[in-house]
Structures are given as C-alpha cells and as structure tokens.
Scaffold this motif. Structure first.
Motif, PDB file in Angstrom:
ATOM      1  N   UNK A 145      -9.840  -0.264   7.402  1.00 16.37           N
ATOM      2  CA  UNK A 145      -9.472   0.408   6.358  1.00 16.37           C
ATOM      3  C   UNK A 145      -8.389   1.393   6.515  1.00 16.37           C
ATOM      4  N   UNK A 146      -7.532   1.611   5.610  1.00 11.43           N
ATOM      5  CA  UNK A 146      -6.343   2.438   5.696  1.00 11.43           C
ATOM      6  C   UNK A 146      -6.479   3.759   4.788  1.00 11.43           C
ATOM      7  N   UNK A 147      -7.522   3.937   4.088  1.00 11.50           N
ATOM      8  CA  UNK A 147      -7.642   4.946   3.018  1.00 11.50           C
ATOM      9  C   UNK A 147      -7.016   4.311   1.655  1.00 11.50           C
ATOM     10  N   UNK A 148      -6.996   5.202   0.713  1.00  8.79           N
ATOM     11  CA  UNK A 148      -6.888   4.793  -0.463  1.00  8.79           C
ATOM     12  C   UNK A 148      -5.373   4.607  -0.812  1.00  8.79           C
ATOM     13  N   UNK A 149      -5.026   3.573  -1.583  1.00  5.62           N
ATOM     14  CA  UNK A 149      -3.387   3.469  -1.926  1.00  5.62           C
ATOM     15  C   UNK A 149      -3.333   4.003  -3.284  1.00  5.62           C
ATOM     16  N   UNK A 150      -2.383   5.048  -3.317  1.00  2.00           N
ATOM     17  CA  UNK A 150      -2.132   5.433  -4.759  1.00  2.00           C
ATOM     18  C   UNK A 150      -0.551   5.359  -5.107  1.00  2.00           C
ATOM     19  N   UNK A 151      -0.420   4.803  -6.515  1.00  2.90           N
ATOM     20  CA  UNK A 151       0.941   4.575  -6.814  1.00  2.90           C
ATOM     21  C   UNK A 151       1.579   5.513  -7.914  1.00  2.90           C
ATOM     22  N   UNK A 152       2.500   6.184  -7.770  1.00  2.00           N
ATOM     23  CA  UNK A 152       2.947   7.142  -8.569  1.00  2.00           C
ATOM     24  C   UNK A 152       4.221   6.764  -9.266  1.00  2.00           C
ATOM     25  N   UNK A 153       5.145   7.695  -9.476  1.00  2.00           N
ATOM     26  CA  UNK A 153       6.582   7.500  -9.962  1.00  2.00           C
ATOM     27  C   UNK A 153       7.457   7.534  -8.884  1.00  2.00           C
ATOM     28  N   UNK A 154       6.725   8.184  -7.808  1.00  2.00           N
ATOM     29  CA  UNK A 154       7.797   8.238  -6.398  1.00  2.00           C
ATOM     30  C   UNK A 154       7.265   7.394  -5.393  1.00  2.00           C
ATOM     31  N   UNK A 155       8.466   6.954  -4.676  1.00  2.00           N
ATOM     32  CA  UNK A 155       8.073   6.316  -3.494  1.00  2.00           C
ATOM     33  C   UNK A 155       7.301   7.122  -2.382  1.00  2.00           C
ATOM     34  N   UNK A 156       6.028   6.801  -1.907  1.00  2.00           N
ATOM     35  CA  UNK A 156       5.392   7.682  -1.253  1.00  2.00           C
ATOM     36  C   UNK A 156       4.672   6.750  -0.130  1.00  2.00           C
ATOM     37  N   UNK A 157       3.726   7.356   0.213  1.00  2.00           N
ATOM     38  CA  UNK A 157       3.008   6.533   1.633  1.00  2.00           C
ATOM     39  C   UNK A 157       2.225   5.467   0.860  1.00  2.00           C
ATOM     40  N   UNK A 158       1.566   5.526  -0.284  1.00  2.00           N
ATOM     41  CA  UNK A 158       0.891   4.600  -0.769  1.00  2.00           C
ATOM     42  C   UNK A 158       1.709   3.298  -1.123  1.00  2.00           C
ATOM     43  N   UNK A 159       3.006   3.544  -1.559  1.00  2.00           N
ATOM     44  CA  UNK A 159       3.787   2.584  -1.809  1.00  2.00           C
ATOM     45  C   UNK A 159       4.138   1.882  -0.627  1.00  2.00           C
ATOM     46  N   UNK A 160       4.444   2.520   0.461  1.00  2.00           N
ATOM     47  CA  UNK A 160       4.805   2.078   1.669  1.00  2.00           C
ATOM     48  C   UNK A 160       3.821   1.140   2.532  1.00  2.00           C
ATOM     49  N   UNK A 161       2.425   1.684   2.243  1.00  2.00           N
ATOM     50  CA  UNK A 161       1.350   0.683   2.616  1.00  2.00           C
ATOM     51  C   UNK A 161       1.384  -0.370   1.977  1.00  2.00           C
ATOM     52  N   UNK A 162       1.599  -0.462   0.596  1.00  2.00           N
ATOM     53  CA  UNK A 162       1.438  -1.594  -0.166  1.00  2.00           C
ATOM     54  C   UNK A 162       2.535  -2.538   0.248  1.00  2.00           C
ATOM     55  N   UNK A 163       3.777  -2.089   0.444  1.00  2.00           N
ATOM     56  CA  UNK A 163       4.937  -2.986   1.024  1.00  2.00           C
ATOM     57  C   UNK A 163       4.633  -3.687   2.230  1.00  2.00           C
ATOM     58  N   UNK A 164       4.030  -2.776   3.183  1.00  2.00           N
ATOM     59  CA  UNK A 164       3.789  -3.440   4.556  1.00  2.00           C
ATOM     60  C   UNK A 164       2.481  -4.393   4.457  1.00  2.00           C
ATOM     61  N   UNK A 165       1.867  -4.039   3.649  1.00  2.00           N
ATOM     62  CA  UNK A 165       0.611  -5.319   3.311  1.00  2.00           C
ATOM     63  C   UNK A 165       1.302  -6.606   2.756  1.00  2.00           C
ATOM     64  N   UNK A 166       2.082  -6.425   1.753  1.00  2.00           N
ATOM     65  CA  UNK A 166       2.802  -7.528   1.034  1.00  2.00           C
ATOM     66  C   UNK A 166       3.291  -8.430   2.424  1.00  2.00           C
ATOM     67  N   UNK A 167       4.105  -7.540   3.060  1.00  2.00           N
ATOM     68  CA  UNK A 167       4.942  -8.156   4.289  1.00  2.00           C
ATOM     69  C   UNK A 167       4.130  -8.995   5.123  1.00  2.00           C
ATOM     70  N   UNK A 168       2.987  -8.276   5.774  1.00  2.00           N
ATOM     71  CA  UNK A 168       2.047  -8.847   6.302  1.00  2.00           C
ATOM     72  C   UNK A 168       1.425 -10.225   5.711  1.00  2.00           C
ATOM     73  N   UNK A 169       1.108 -10.259   4.492  1.00  2.00           N
ATOM     74  CA  UNK A 169       0.646 -11.477   3.787  1.00  2.00           C
ATOM     75  C   UNK A 169       1.769 -12.431   3.910  1.00  2.00           C
TER      76      UNK A 169
END
Length: 109
Positions: free
Chosen positions: A32-56
């Motif tokens: 678990x890496x905590x909740x991922x939240x997406x907003x209008x700005x690139x933030x930690x949630x977006x970075x985690x999501x991109x990292x997960x897409x890359x891992x997939x």
C-alpha cells in the motif's frame, strides 16, 4: 550456440531472472502506498500514478520476454532450437549469441 547444455543453462538462467524480476514487481505493487488523489496540478498522487503505469508496462515486457525464453526452451527440448520458424533455415550462431531466445533469422524477423 551449438552446445545444448550451455544453451539450456543460459535460457534457464534468463527464465529464473525474468521470473524473479516479475515476481518482485508484483510483490512491490501489492504494497500500500496511501491514497492517490488527482487534482489540477501535478503532485505526488500524479507521480505515483505515473510510476504505477510505468511499472505495469515494464512488468508486461518482462512477461513477454519470459514467454519468448520459455518458447526457446520448448524448441530446445523438441530439437528445433536454432531453426528459423519462418523459413526453416538455421539461425546464425551470432544471432543466437545476442538473442538466445530468437525464433527467427534476421531476414524473417
């Protein structure tokens, strides 16, 4: 790669390495890496999501290469390793040294 014992050892080592890397990625993805939240700005949630897409994507490539290595092991067992599946001519040793799981010669690739 005319020596089938060393070819088998090489392919088996590749199989084991790819399997271990894929398993490590699956295990890491379950953490678990905590909740991922997406907003209008690139933030930690977006970075985690991109990292997960890359891992997939990387995991998918590992699985594809593992399937190619496994198919090469089957061809080795069947006695057809080193024979192009496209034109049925021998695959040059130089190609098999670079790509030991190759199923085709360069012309048919």
């Amino acid at each position: 790669m005319s020596d089938s014992t060393s070819t088998r050892e090489l392919l088996q080592a590749l199989h084991d390495e790819l399997s271990a890397r894929a398993e490590a990625m699956r295990t890491g993805a379950a953490a678990p890496s905590g909740g991922i939240s997406f907003g209008k700005r690139v933030g930690e949630g977006t970075s985690i999501a991109i990292e997960r897409f890359t891992d997939v994507a990387i995991h998918g490539q590992l699985i594809q290469q593992l399937a190619l290595v496994d198919a090469a092991l089957v061809r080795l067992d069947e006695g057809s390793y080193g024979i192009c599946t496209g034109c049925a001519k021998p695959i040059p040793d130089e190609r098999l040294e670079v790509v030991p799981w190759a199923a085709t010669c360069v012309a048919c690739a």
